[in-house]
Design an enzyme around this catalytic site. Structure first.
Site, PDB file in Angstrom:
ATOM      1  N   SER A  72       0.860  -1.194   0.000  1.00 38.34           N
ATOM      2  CA  SER A  72       0.000   0.000   0.000  1.00 38.34           C
ATOM      3  C   SER A  72       0.883   1.226   0.000  1.00 38.34           C
ATOM      4  O   SER A  72       2.056   1.167   0.410  1.00 38.34           O
ATOM      5  CB  SER A  72      -0.860  -0.010   1.264  1.00 38.34           C
TER       6      SER A  72
ATOM      7  N   TYR B 214      -2.672  -0.410  10.443  1.00 33.85           N
ATOM      8  CA  TYR B 214      -2.613  -0.733   9.015  1.00 33.85           C
ATOM      9  C   TYR B 214      -1.223  -0.402   8.459  1.00 33.85           C
ATOM     10  O   TYR B 214      -0.607  -1.213   7.754  1.00 33.85           O
ATOM     11  CB  TYR B 214      -3.698   0.072   8.286  1.00 33.85           C
TER      12      TYR B 214
END
Ligand code: ADP
Length: 260
Positions: A142, A155
């Site tokens: 990501s 995250y």
């Protein structure tokens, strides 16, 4: 369309929606037999049923060792081997300020996003060794693997971590003909933001933030799938240990302007 994956067997986790589903469709359209793995069994079956080529749906929780072993065993039972693995299953967790993060949330996000990726990579390597063949692995990282923000620490921790798994595995795999790479999507509206593991109201926020991307829009799962399948294909035969950003240029936005 090119058929780069003729006679290949591919396993995609988190393939019940979003980026994983788009990758499954692209692999299938280019000739692969595809194993569609997702925690949501119905979603996996739905995606698998719509693929143009041979497909198998498997319900599994990637954070569990026995589930990982089971989905790889199912792939071998049905298709005889595993060549390609896209480790894509993930959860975003809750958007909390650092002092408010619950340890259970941190542990769950890391278990799915980081431990799940480790288990899948280890399982694929064991499979390749048993088959006596090489293979290719792509991890969905990501933009949060590369940068920080104020409210997504679990995250970000997990997504930074998967780059460690990716680089370690790429170094180990190189001599054995196993390539391991990652894609780093930016703003791509999927269930992660809008629904399943996501946050209500994040959809509007996503559209507003899309305007801050150098390309002035969010991306699509298909645009990420194009990068994933490039890295899984022989087109990327000398690409190993790389992170390919698919973010419209977001990773390079300078938020601290000189003199400003
Ligand atoms: P993205 O496409 O950005 O990865 P999605 O939320 O659309 O975001 O896709 C993530 C997928 O991962 C979902 O289909 C979800 O069901 C799946 N998933 C989430 N947690 C797990 C898990 N523990 N094991 C397997 N799949 C999971």
């Amino acid at each position: 369309m090119h058929r780069r994956f003729e006679d290949r067997v591919a396993v995609v986790t988190g393939a019940g929606s979003g980026i994983g589903a788009a990758t499954a469709r692209r692999l299938s359209a280019e000739g692969a037999s595809v194993v569609v793995v997702d925690l949501a069994g119905d979603a996996a079956r739905h995606v698998a049923a719509a693929l143009p080529g041979p497909a198998l749906a498997v319900q599994a929780d990637v954070s569990r060792e026995e589930d990982t072993e089971a989905y790889l065993a199912s792939a071998v039972d049905r298709f005889g081997r595993v060549d390609l693995h896209h480790l894509n299953a993930g959860v975003i967790g809750t958007f909390d300020r650092l002092p408010d993060i619950a340890i259970e949330d941190f542990d769950r996000v890391v278990a799915v996003n980081l431990r799940g990726v480790f288990l899948g990579v280890r399982g694929a390597f064991r499979r390749y060794a048993a088959q006596g063949s090489g293979g290719a692995i792509v991890i969905t990282a990501s933009i949060a693997s590369l940068r920080g923000s104020h409210d997504l620490l679990p995250y970000e921790s997990s997504k930074h971590g998967v780059l460690g798994v990716m680089r370690g595995a790429a170094m180990y795999g190189g001599p054995q003909g196993v390539r391991v790479n990652a894609v780093a999507p930016g703003l791509v509206p999927t269930g992660l933001f809008a629904g399943s593991g996501g946050v209500s109201g994040a959809g509007d926020d996503l559209a507003r933030r899309g305007a801050t991307v150098p390309q002035r829009r969010t991306g699509t799962p298909e645009e990420v799938a194009a990068a994933v399948t490039y890295l899984l294909s022989d087109d990327a035969s000398y690409v190993n240990g790389e992170v390919l950003s698919v973010d419209g240029g977001s990773a390079w936005v300078n938020t601290v302007r000189p003199g400003g």
